[in-house]
Design an enzyme around this catalytic site. Structure first.
Site, short mmCIF file in Angstrom:
data_model
loop_
_atom_site.label_atom_id
_atom_site.label_comp_id
_atom_site.label_asym_id
_atom_site.label_seq_id
_atom_site.Cartn_x
_atom_site.Cartn_y
_atom_site.Cartn_z
N ARG A 212 -0.07 8.17 7.81
CA ARG A 212 0.28 7.29 6.66
C ARG A 212 0.11 8.03 5.27
NH1 ARG A 212 -0.81 1.67 5.53
NH2 ARG A 212 -0.18 1.49 3.56
N ASN B 65 3.41 -9.92 4.78
CA ASN B 65 2.07 -9.49 4.75
C ASN B 65 1.67 -9.09 3.06
OD1 ASN B 65 0.19 -6.52 5.28
ND2 ASN B 65 -0.66 -8.19 5.73
N ASN C 21 3.78 -1.72 9.24
CA ASN C 21 3.21 -2.91 9.21
C ASN C 21 3.41 -3.64 10.44
OD1 ASN C 21 2.87 -4.50 6.04
ND2 ASN C 21 2.11 -2.41 6.68
N GLY D 201 0.90 -1.16 -0.04
CA GLY D 201 -0.09 0.15 0.00
C GLY D 201 0.77 1.41 0.27
N HIS E 279 -7.42 -6.88 6.49
CA HIS E 279 -6.33 -7.27 5.59
C HIS E 279 -4.80 -7.00 6.63
CE1 HIS E 279 -3.85 -7.86 2.13
NE2 HIS E 279 -3.32 -6.78 2.25
N TRP E 280 -5.07 -6.39 7.75
CA TRP E 280 -3.81 -6.27 8.83
C TRP E 280 -3.98 -7.05 9.95
CZ3 TRP E 280 -4.50 0.01 8.59
CH2 TRP E 280 -3.91 0.35 7.67
#
Length: 284
Positions: free
Chosen positions: A190, A109, A53, A45, A265-266
């Site tokens: 972010r 990941n 992450n 991303g 997703h994390w």
């Protein structure tokens, strides 16, 4: 390198930050702990880094292992990645060589999981164990779902092209389950991380429109992976459907799966405590 004592302070980004020069890149990474080496590989991303992450995972796992968390080329403080995706495997190989590490367990990941599996295909002798989180099965003819790009993957790509705080708020929303990570400060961090290195964003867009140069995924080739593999997935992942890990589970002989309900997703962040316990047990 310092190893934290149980139930004390968390390691910080600053005290674990390192930089190393390899033949191809300047690579930034984080390092802590001693013992068997474990290399964390982050996802793709915009604004992603090893620290964003895996900052909730380094301290617990550094109590028993030498933990390395790499900003892969094209992300964070590492050099840009101008070539096609196959450059990630060369970077991992050069990184391990520069540190004098012959064999490592890989924890990846999303894209990092793809890179971990591909590295095991190409360099099986250098891999001990594999852990993936939210990783796609690239043997499928479509990208990540039978309908093509998932909603989450569309938002990831939009974040590279439409660089606004609103787009990054939506990106964080589809990455995780619920509202836990819908924090204005986190979203701003972010976005700022992505804007610090717009050259990474530009290069990603260019690579996305170029042929992919990486090992070919076939059922036979994935099934030939002999390493112990732990496949972790959030049931509510909107980027890579949970079925991807179930297909990998069916192909990789020495694999097992851990599925978290109410998780996106994390998994390494959303279920950090359970993730850390499961991975520590698996690596031991």
């Amino acid at each position: 390198m310092r190893t934290p004592t149980p139930d004390t302070e968390l390691l910080s980004s600053e005290e674990t930050s390192r930089t190393i020069r390899t033949p191809g890149w300047k690579l930034h990474f984080h390092e802590a702990g001693e013992g068997e080496a474990v290399l964390f590989l982050h996802g793709s991303g915009p604004g992603a880094t090893a620290w964003s992450n895996f900052h909730l995972n380094i301290t617990p796992l550094a109590r028993t292992h030498r933990v390395l968390m790499l900003d892969q080329p094209g992300w964070g403080e590492s050099d840009p990645l101008e070539a096609a995706a196959g450059g990630h495997l060369r970077a991992i190989e050069e990184f391990l060589d520069a540190l004098g590490i012959e064999k490592v367990s890989l924890i990846g990941n999303s894209l990092g999981g793809i890179n971990a599996i591909e590295f095991a295909m190409v360099h099986p002798e250098r891999v001990h164990r594999i852990v993936t989180m939210g990783t796609a099965d690239l043997t499928m003819p479509h990208l990540f779902s039978p309908a093509g790009f998932t909603l989450g993957l569309q938002e990831v790509y939009r974040g590279y092209v439409e660089r606004t705080p609103e787009v990054y708020r939506r990106l964080v929303q589809v990455m995780s389950f619920g509202d836990r990570f819908m924090d204005d400060e986190l979203i701003a961090e972010r976005f700022a991380a992505a804007m610090r290195h717009e050259e990474h964003l530009d290069a990603f867009v260019a690579r996305a429109n170029a042929p992919r140069e990486a090992p070919e995924w076939t059922a036979a080739r994935v099934s030939a992976i002999e390493h112990e593999t732990l496949l972790i997935h959030g049931r509510d992942d909107q980027v890579v459907p949970v079925e991807a890990s179930l297909r990998l589970l069916a192909m990789i002989p020495n694999s097992r799966a851990l599925i978290f309900n109410q998780c996106g997703h994390w998994a390494e962040l959303e279920r950090a405590d359970e993730f850390n316990r499961a991975v520590a047990d698996f690596l031991s």
